[in-house]
Design a protein around this motif. Sequence first.
Motif, short mmCIF file in Angstrom:
data_model
loop_
_atom_site.label_atom_id
_atom_site.label_comp_id
_atom_site.label_asym_id
_atom_site.label_seq_id
_atom_site.Cartn_x
_atom_site.Cartn_y
_atom_site.Cartn_z
N ARG A 27 -72.89 -1.85 18.12
CA ARG A 27 -72.38 -0.64 18.78
C ARG A 27 -72.15 0.49 17.77
N LEU A 31 -70.68 4.19 18.45
CA LEU A 31 -69.32 4.51 18.00
C LEU A 31 -69.30 5.74 17.09
N GLY A 34 -69.57 8.79 18.92
CA GLY A 34 -68.56 8.92 19.96
C GLY A 34 -67.52 9.99 19.68
N VAL A 36 -64.34 9.93 19.02
CA VAL A 36 -63.33 9.76 17.98
C VAL A 36 -63.93 9.99 16.59
N ALA A 221 -56.86 5.18 15.24
CA ALA A 221 -57.71 4.47 16.20
C ALA A 221 -57.50 2.96 16.15
N THR A 223 -55.11 0.99 16.61
CA THR A 223 -54.39 0.39 17.73
C THR A 223 -55.10 0.63 19.06
N SER A 224 -55.66 1.84 19.24
CA SER A 224 -56.23 2.18 20.55
C SER A 224 -57.71 1.82 20.66
N ASP A 225 -58.45 1.95 19.58
CA ASP A 225 -59.91 1.77 19.63
C ASP A 225 -60.38 1.15 18.32
N PRO A 226 -60.07 -0.18 18.14
CA PRO A 226 -60.35 -0.81 16.84
C PRO A 226 -61.82 -0.67 16.42
N GLY A 227 -62.73 -0.68 17.38
CA GLY A 227 -64.16 -0.56 17.05
C GLY A 227 -64.43 0.72 16.30
N ALA A 228 -63.85 1.81 16.79
CA ALA A 228 -64.05 3.11 16.14
C ALA A 228 -63.46 3.09 14.73
#
Lengths: 257, 248
Positions: A27, A31, A34, A36, A221, A223-228
């Motif tokens: 991804r 990402l 994206g 972020v 990120a 906490t909210s979007d670990p991938g990013a």
Amino acid sequence: MIAPAVVAGVLLAGPLVALLVRAPWDRLGELLAGPVVLPALGLSFGTASASTVVCVVLGVPLAAVLAGSDGWPRLLTRVARAVVATPLVLPPVVGGIALLMLLSRTGLLGQPLFTAFGVTIPFTTAAVVIAQAFAGLPFLVLSVEGALRGVDPRFAVAAATLGASPWATFMHVTLPLAAPGLAAGAVLSFARALGEFGATITFAGSLPGVTETMPVAAYIALTSDPGAAIAIAVVLVVVALVVLLALRERWLTGLRA
Amino acid sequence: MTGTLEARFRVRRGEFVLDAELVLAPGTVLAVVGRNGAGKSTALAALAGVTPLSAGRIVLDGRLLDDAAAGFVPPERRPVGLVLQQPALFPHLTVQDNVAFGLRTAGAPKAEAREQARTALDEHGLGDFVDRRPAQVSGGQAARIALVRALVRRPALLLLDEPLAAIDAELRPALRGTIRGVLDSFPGSAIVVTHDIADAEALADEVVVLDAGRVLQRGPLGVLRAEPTDPLVSRLLAGAVPNAGSGP
């Protein structure tokens, strides 16, 4: 000897390996493009480039002054050196707080700036550049000073007797001969700027697209979007590796002032 | 002819004091000989403006260059050329741009300076090296290029600091001949600092013997040989005093 050495190696390399193993490679493209990552990526490279320019423009003259400081009183040289090296040993958060004390609306310089021109610096993109330049300047100054000191003074004598003013001698002879040190210093201060977190988040905050650089975005990120967050980390690791390759041993020799 | 020099100077460098008088008629070539630490290179540094005088004055062709009390003309504004023992060609510039450097500082446009530099190098038989870097020429070639680099600025006074000391012994006679040819057609005066009496013999009209910062004797080499005023003079002229390289 072997066992602790292996542990040290694991301590240094292990986290990076884990990061690369766990990175969401499938991804990654998505990402990075994206909402972020992309603005943070652009902001980070833009501000780090700007702060590197600031470091070169201000740091080369400072390095030149320090390289010519042999006739100064010893105490003055020591103080000057300590001032230059301070950002290297200061916790970055402290640097950010100190910058606020100087440049906030109620700060030492910030207050007159605000009353006279209505200018507010903290929590702007300019603040990001200032925080990064603060962190990166020692690398540039120490590297360039070492390189300038390494230039044979006979070249400057020859240039002077060939009609070159001290300024022309510096620009056309001494500085070009110190170019490898300047390049190393610029790369190091760029890398430091790109990774700058503590001073930035304290002095400039985390406004997406304005002050949210890659390290700040990665931290938020997580906490909210670990991938990013991991995607950003991968980008920063790649940049760090490129910097290491570009400099090879040079950064050590450059700093050995 | 240019290069009328009247220099009476005192220069302090730590413990060392150079206290000497150098007067030259236009177009003269003077050799300065002496042991290590005699003050030979210090004298050149003072004349070039690299080291200011602590007392005395330097007047060249009627122009005051340094007066410890009244004024100091920096090296870049003196009509004085200096060729160092290690020729100090700028390693980041080509041979042609090295020679053009001193023309650019005098205000010549880049293309013109480079053209003049090429012509000068051609005239001195160095045309093959224009595009090379200093690292790609021999020691003898570098010495000749440094000489051309100083000459293109048409100085009134040319200072050569041990021009042959860094050159292999077997190449010295040829280069000495080259320098002799250059000095013969040079309209100004020249001062050659050397530890080798053969240089003084081949290049100079007159010789000054310096020791411990003072002039021991001055005159044509023949006179110094015939009537030395000091045992050190005869020993130096006989080559009996080991004296490699140049001191302060």
